[in-house]
Design a protein around this motif. Structure first.
Motif, PDB file in Angstrom:
ATOM      1  N   LEU A 164       0.651  -1.087  -0.151  1.00 26.88           N
ATOM      2  CA  LEU A 164      -0.173  -0.049   0.257  1.00 26.88           C
ATOM      3  C   LEU A 164       0.936   1.286  -0.029  1.00 26.88           C
ATOM      4  CD1 LEU A 164      -2.819   1.010   0.055  1.00 26.88           C
ATOM      5  CD2 LEU A 164      -2.975   1.109   2.676  1.00 26.88           C
ATOM      6  N   LEU A 165       1.940   1.175   0.694  1.00 24.92           N
ATOM      7  CA  LEU A 165       2.896   2.195   0.803  1.00 24.92           C
ATOM      8  C   LEU A 165       3.519   2.733  -0.633  1.00 24.92           C
ATOM      9  CD1 LEU A 165       4.578   1.982   4.206  1.00 24.92           C
ATOM     10  CD2 LEU A 165       2.941   3.662   3.576  1.00 24.92           C
ATOM     11  N   ILE A 166       3.926   1.727  -1.484  1.00 22.33           N
ATOM     12  CA  ILE A 166       4.376   1.615  -2.507  1.00 22.33           C
ATOM     13  C   ILE A 166       3.363   2.175  -3.682  1.00 22.33           C
ATOM     14  CG2 ILE A 166       5.175   0.263  -4.670  1.00 22.33           C
ATOM     15  CD1 ILE A 166       6.463  -1.536  -2.708  1.00 22.33           C
ATOM     16  N   VAL A 167       2.205   2.014  -3.418  1.00 23.30           N
ATOM     17  CA  VAL A 167       1.061   2.617  -4.381  1.00 23.30           C
ATOM     18  C   VAL A 167       1.148   4.054  -4.111  1.00 23.30           C
ATOM     19  CG1 VAL A 167      -1.476   2.816  -4.751  1.00 23.30           C
ATOM     20  CG2 VAL A 167      -0.105   0.349  -4.548  1.00 23.30           C
ATOM     21  N   TRP A 168       1.040   4.679  -2.766  1.00 21.96           N
ATOM     22  CA  TRP A 168       1.072   5.678  -2.359  1.00 21.96           C
ATOM     23  C   TRP A 168       2.229   6.593  -2.774  1.00 21.96           C
ATOM     24  CZ3 TRP A 168      -1.367   5.058   3.433  1.00 21.96           C
ATOM     25  CH2 TRP A 168      -2.728   4.882   3.059  1.00 21.96           C
ATOM     26  N   PHE A 169       3.329   6.204  -2.396  1.00 21.36           N
ATOM     27  CA  PHE A 169       4.597   6.914  -2.189  1.00 21.36           C
ATOM     28  C   PHE A 169       5.534   6.557  -3.372  1.00 21.36           C
ATOM     29  CE2 PHE A 169       3.187   7.044   1.935  1.00 21.36           C
ATOM     30  CZ  PHE A 169       2.593   8.466   2.191  1.00 21.36           C
ATOM     31  N   GLY A 170       5.148   5.281  -4.080  1.00 23.69           N
ATOM     32  CA  GLY A 170       6.165   5.027  -5.038  1.00 23.69           C
ATOM     33  C   GLY A 170       7.044   3.957  -4.450  1.00 23.69           C
ATOM     34  N   ILE A 171       8.318   3.832  -5.121  1.00 26.25           N
ATOM     35  CA  ILE A 171       9.296   3.002  -4.650  1.00 26.25           C
ATOM     36  C   ILE A 171      10.737   3.572  -4.344  1.00 26.25           C
ATOM     37  CG2 ILE A 171       8.488   1.066  -6.058  1.00 26.25           C
ATOM     38  CD1 ILE A 171      10.593   1.712  -8.248  1.00 26.25           C
ATOM     39  N   GLY A 172      10.627   4.786  -4.075  1.00 23.32           N
ATOM     40  CA  GLY A 172      11.702   5.562  -3.605  1.00 23.32           C
ATOM     41  C   GLY A 172      12.006   5.433  -2.223  1.00 23.32           C
ATOM     42  N   THR A 174      10.965   7.418   0.169  1.00 26.13           N
ATOM     43  CA  THR A 174      10.073   7.809   0.904  1.00 26.13           C
ATOM     44  C   THR A 174       9.050   6.881   1.593  1.00 26.13           C
ATOM     45  OG1 THR A 174       9.818  10.034  -0.704  1.00 26.13           O
ATOM     46  CG2 THR A 174       7.718   9.305   0.827  1.00 26.13           C
ATOM     47  N   THR A 175       8.877   5.516   0.618  1.00 27.50           N
ATOM     48  CA  THR A 175       8.260   4.681   1.145  1.00 27.50           C
ATOM     49  C   THR A 175       8.911   3.843   2.235  1.00 27.50           C
ATOM     50  OG1 THR A 175       6.944   4.105  -1.088  1.00 27.50           O
ATOM     51  CG2 THR A 175       7.260   2.053   0.393  1.00 27.50           C
ATOM     52  N   LYS A 176      10.309   3.812   2.105  1.00 25.99           N
ATOM     53  CA  LYS A 176      11.020   2.884   3.031  1.00 25.99           C
ATOM     54  C   LYS A 176      11.144   3.841   4.452  1.00 25.99           C
ATOM     55  CE  LYS A 176      14.099   1.475  -0.886  1.00 25.99           C
ATOM     56  NZ  LYS A 176      13.449   2.000  -1.722  1.00 25.99           N
ATOM     57  N   ILE A 177      11.121   5.347   4.192  1.00 24.22           N
ATOM     58  CA  ILE A 177      11.161   5.889   5.580  1.00 24.22           C
ATOM     59  C   ILE A 177       9.771   5.855   6.187  1.00 24.22           C
ATOM     60  CG2 ILE A 177      11.322   8.193   6.546  1.00 24.22           C
ATOM     61  CD1 ILE A 177      13.469   8.739   4.140  1.00 24.22           C
ATOM     62  N   TRP A 178       8.719   5.913   5.498  1.00 23.62           N
ATOM     63  CA  TRP A 178       7.304   5.615   6.122  1.00 23.62           C
ATOM     64  C   TRP A 178       7.351   4.294   6.624  1.00 23.62           C
ATOM     65  CZ3 TRP A 178       3.406   8.070   7.549  1.00 23.62           C
ATOM     66  CH2 TRP A 178       3.085   9.710   7.115  1.00 23.62           C
ATOM     67  N   LEU A 179       7.799   3.203   6.088  1.00 19.58           N
ATOM     68  CA  LEU A 179       7.610   1.934   6.790  1.00 19.58           C
ATOM     69  C   LEU A 179       8.426   2.050   8.024  1.00 19.58           C
ATOM     70  CD1 LEU A 179       6.449  -0.789   6.090  1.00 19.58           C
ATOM     71  CD2 LEU A 179       8.743  -1.393   5.017  1.00 19.58           C
ATOM     72  N   LEU A 180       9.538   2.513   8.068  1.00 20.51           N
ATOM     73  CA  LEU A 180      10.400   2.505   9.125  1.00 20.51           C
ATOM     74  C   LEU A 180       9.974   3.441  10.416  1.00 20.51           C
ATOM     75  CD1 LEU A 180      13.910   2.664   7.881  1.00 20.51           C
ATOM     76  CD2 LEU A 180      12.865   0.814   8.819  1.00 20.51           C
ATOM     77  N   PHE A 181       9.150   4.531   9.931  1.00 21.63           N
ATOM     78  CA  PHE A 181       8.502   5.426  10.905  1.00 21.63           C
ATOM     79  C   PHE A 181       7.395   4.701  11.426  1.00 21.63           C
ATOM     80  CE2 PHE A 181       4.608   8.027  11.181  1.00 21.63           C
ATOM     81  CZ  PHE A 181       4.895   8.596  12.593  1.00 21.63           C
ATOM     82  N   ASN A 252      13.694  -1.817  -4.826  1.00 24.41           N
ATOM     83  CA  ASN A 252      14.625  -0.757  -5.257  1.00 24.41           C
ATOM     84  C   ASN A 252      15.348  -0.131  -4.042  1.00 24.41           C
ATOM     85  OD1 ASN A 252      15.763   1.158  -6.987  1.00 24.41           O
ATOM     86  ND2 ASN A 252      14.190   2.686  -6.479  1.00 24.41           N
ATOM     87  N   GLY A 253      15.773  -1.284  -3.286  1.00 25.83           N
ATOM     88  CA  GLY A 253      16.531  -0.975  -2.111  1.00 25.83           C
ATOM     89  C   GLY A 253      17.936  -0.644  -1.988  1.00 25.83           C
ATOM     90  N   ILE A 254      18.511  -0.972  -3.243  1.00 22.49           N
ATOM     91  CA  ILE A 254      20.020  -0.557  -3.440  1.00 22.49           C
ATOM     92  C   ILE A 254      20.444   0.989  -3.721  1.00 22.49           C
ATOM     93  CG2 ILE A 254      21.995  -1.196  -5.253  1.00 22.49           C
ATOM     94  CD1 ILE A 254      21.370  -3.364  -3.376  1.00 22.49           C
ATOM     95  N   PRO A 255      21.365   1.313  -3.061  1.00 22.60           N
ATOM     96  CA  PRO A 255      22.168   0.777  -1.978  1.00 22.60           C
ATOM     97  C   PRO A 255      21.390   0.748  -0.579  1.00 22.60           C
ATOM     98  CG  PRO A 255      22.703   3.104  -2.196  1.00 22.60           C
ATOM     99  CD  PRO A 255      21.739   2.931  -3.263  1.00 22.60           C
ATOM    100  N   GLY A 256      21.759  -0.448   0.200  1.00 18.58           N
ATOM    101  CA  GLY A 256      21.015  -0.796   1.271  1.00 18.58           C
ATOM    102  C   GLY A 256      21.381  -2.182   1.887  1.00 18.58           C
ATOM    103  N   ILE A 257      21.891  -2.474   2.970  1.00 19.48           N
ATOM    104  CA  ILE A 257      22.504  -3.501   3.363  1.00 19.48           C
ATOM    105  C   ILE A 257      21.504  -4.885   3.493  1.00 19.48           C
ATOM    106  CG2 ILE A 257      21.862  -3.177   5.848  1.00 19.48           C
ATOM    107  CD1 ILE A 257      24.875  -4.917   4.520  1.00 19.48           C
ATOM    108  N   GLY A 258      20.066  -4.368   3.641  1.00 20.66           N
ATOM    109  CA  GLY A 258      19.055  -5.509   3.516  1.00 20.66           C
ATOM    110  C   GLY A 258      18.857  -5.687   2.075  1.00 20.66           C
ATOM    111  N   ALA A 259      18.695  -4.784   1.252  1.00 19.20           N
ATOM    112  CA  ALA A 259      18.603  -5.464  -0.234  1.00 19.20           C
ATOM    113  C   ALA A 259      19.569  -5.901  -0.656  1.00 19.20           C
ATOM    114  CB  ALA A 259      18.381  -4.124  -0.921  1.00 19.20           C
TER     115      ALA A 259
END
Length: 305
Positions: A164-172, A174-181, A252-259
């Motif tokens: 749902l966050l990807i639909v709202w905010f895309g794959i950048g 912003t989605t990752k920060i919202w998820l962590l928040f 689209n998590g690169i760069p990122g240790i989880g990705a």
């Protein structure tokens, strides 16, 4: 009736001699038993010993070929993958093209980007979470309305709403920060509410009766009293956010240790996957120690009251 005799403390006890209440066998066993070396009793040395034993067992199992290296590579292979991910090398044997790191980034750069994302998400979670917690603790009717929804969000796994966050905010980012928040926000709110509800009201009333205004009573009595609970909530929130990093970086998590850990696993690069797991785990421990250190620094009175 004869009385039980007790050994003279000045008389030396020889191994094998029966003493009152002690058999000859027990006396010999006690005499032969060697005390544990002092260095093995150290609380700092014992974790190191367990780590060395774990690596030794790991090395022995993989060297003996008991498990396919695809499923469990040896310590050397994992170490080589870690070094390779942090250095530059030829793209292939005899090639003049140089490749650095993995997925065009060094492993430490992947880690730093993940920490930046978590730092932004946690900062937002702390500011908004503490503020909302104070409001809910002071307004009881609002607490009854809002708190069930916060518990609902807390109970949801991150993968449940990442789409749902990807639909709202895309794959950048912003989605990752919202998820962590969203992973950090609920535990901070709940800890803040519990901390304020646990404040001794006699302290607040005493401050007010001595002439303190309500803002001063809040700043110098309520907030310090609730701070230990808030810090515990932040510690839990950091743990939740860090475990969410892999889910946050799946798209689209690169760069990122989880990705990087996820992609290396899909490519059957098991040594690099395990190296990423170790980096994620060590970073989590360091973050936890950092939060504990800050907690002891800002709440030095805890445990001394």
């Amino acid at each position: 009736m004869s009385e039980a005799t007790t050994p003279n403390p000045d008389t030396p006890v020889v191994a094998g001699t029966a003493v009152a209440g002690t058999s000859i066998v027990e006396g010999e066993a006690t005499a032969k038993r060697k005390p544990m070396p002092a260095w093995m009793k150290s609380k700092k040395i014992q974790p190191i010993i367990s780590l060395v034993l774990l690596i030794a067992v790991w090395w022995a199992v993989t060297s003996a070929g008991l498990i396919n290296s695809l499923y469990l590579p040896g310590p050397k292979a994992v170490w080589d993958a870690f070094i390779e991910a942090n250095s530059c090398r030829p793209a292939s044997a005899g090639s003049s093209r140089i490749v650095c790191g993995e997925q065009q980034y060094f492993l430490w750069q992947h880690l730093v980007v993940s920490l930046e994302r978590i730092g932004i998400g946690m900062a937002l979670g702390i500011v908004v979470g503490v503020l909302v917690g104070f409001i809910l603790a002071e307004i009881s009717w609002l607490n009854r309305i809002i708190l069930p929804y916060i518990n609902f969000i807390r109970a949801l796994p991150p993968l449940g709403y990442i789409g749902l966050l990807i639909v709202w905010f895309g794959i950048g980012d912003t989605t990752k920060i919202w998820l962590l928040f969203l992973a950090a926000f609920p535990p901070i709110v709940l800890a803040t509410v519990d901390g304020i509800n646990g404040v001794n009201r006699d302290r607040v009333n005493s401050a007010l009766s001595l002439g303190a205004s309500r803002p001063k009573a809040f700043l110098f009595v309520v907030f310090p009293s609730a701070l230990p609970s808030i810090m515990n909530g932040i510690r839990l929130a950091v743990g939740f956010a860090w475990t969410t990093v892999v889910a946050a970086e799946l798209n689209n998590g690169i760069p990122g240790i989880g990705a990087l850990a996820y992609l290396s696993g899909t490519e059957l690069n098991t040594p690099l996957t395990i190296a990423c797991i170790f980096v994620i785990g060590i970073a989590a421990l360091l973050l936890d120690w950092l939060i504990l250190g800050i907690t002891h620094l800002v709440t030095p009175w805890v445990g001394k009251e």
